[in-house]
Design an enzyme around this catalytic site. Structure first.
Site, mmCIF file in Angstrom:
data_model
loop_
_atom_site.group_PDB
_atom_site.id
_atom_site.type_symbol
_atom_site.label_atom_id
_atom_site.label_comp_id
_atom_site.label_asym_id
_atom_site.label_seq_id
_atom_site.Cartn_x
_atom_site.Cartn_y
_atom_site.Cartn_z
ATOM 1 N N CYS A 183 0.587 11.182 -3.482
ATOM 2 C CA CYS A 183 0.091 12.075 -4.508
ATOM 3 C C CYS A 183 -1.502 12.588 -4.315
ATOM 4 C CB CYS A 183 0.043 11.578 -5.990
ATOM 5 S SG CYS A 183 -1.047 10.020 -6.276
ATOM 6 N N CYS A 207 -3.388 8.880 -4.057
ATOM 7 C CA CYS A 207 -3.370 8.186 -2.882
ATOM 8 C C CYS A 207 -3.984 8.575 -1.644
ATOM 9 C CB CYS A 207 -2.024 7.784 -2.819
ATOM 10 S SG CYS A 207 -1.174 7.095 -4.028
ATOM 11 N N HIS A 231 0.173 2.666 -7.643
ATOM 12 C CA HIS A 231 1.215 3.199 -6.768
ATOM 13 C C HIS A 231 1.338 2.328 -5.359
ATOM 14 C CE1 HIS A 231 0.565 7.487 -8.336
ATOM 15 N NE2 HIS A 231 0.858 6.759 -9.413
ATOM 16 N N GLU A 264 1.287 2.967 -2.470
ATOM 17 C CA GLU A 264 -0.119 3.255 -1.321
ATOM 18 C C GLU A 264 -1.014 2.520 -1.702
ATOM 19 O OE1 GLU A 264 1.865 7.530 -1.957
ATOM 20 O OE2 GLU A 264 1.700 5.849 -3.129
#
Length: 152
Positions: free
Chosen positions: A84, A87, A54, A56
């Site tokens: 999410c 993260c 992701h 992040e």
């Protein structure tokens, strides 16, 4: 010169566009320390065959390499979509000071929308959260991406 949250979010949006150009969900993230951009990332789980890639997570990994430490004390993470739970967990472990995000994610957002993992009292670290920065621009980029996916 002190930069605004909107200034930094615009940088994250540029990275989200890079993800979109690679046919990834358009999410971008940057990490700032002492008013300097130290790391960036954008969604790339498909390209990298890595479910943890992701925006992040990529930015956190890059920042750790830059500061030569897994602790990212006194940093701000800017991301175009509410993070999410994966993260958020990584941000807590990294000791990120501040999270600034654009669009809220009512399905999987872990900074208050679907769940509020950040505010859970069991954690020994608190992250200041600012949501909705450039929300319209961030949301529209995501919605346009998924509209195009549905109708192509």
């Amino acid at each position: 010169m002190e930069f605004t949250d909107e200034y930094w979010m615009q940088k994250a949006l540029e990275l989200a566009c890079k993800a979109q150009a690679e046919d990834e969900v358009p999410v971008g993230a940057i990490i700032v320390k002492d008013n300097q951009l130290i790391a960036e990332g954008y969604n790339q789980p498909i390209k990298s065959n890595d479910p943890s890639a992701h925006a992040e997570m990529v930015a956190l990994r890059n920042a750790g390499q830059v500061v030569n430490n897994y602790r990212l004390v006194d940093t701000t993470l800017y991301v175009t979509l509410e993070p999410c739970s994966m993260c958020v967990g990584a941000m807590i472990h990294a000791r990120v000071k501040r999270l600034v995000f654009g669009a809220f994610d009512p399905k999987t957002g872990a900074a208050g929308s679907a769940i509020n993992l950040i505010a859970d009292a069991v954690h020994n670290h608190r992250i200041e959260v600012v949501g909705g920065v450039m929300e319209d621009e961030c949301r529209e980029l995501l919605q346009a991406f998924f509209r195009q996916k549905r109708y192509s």
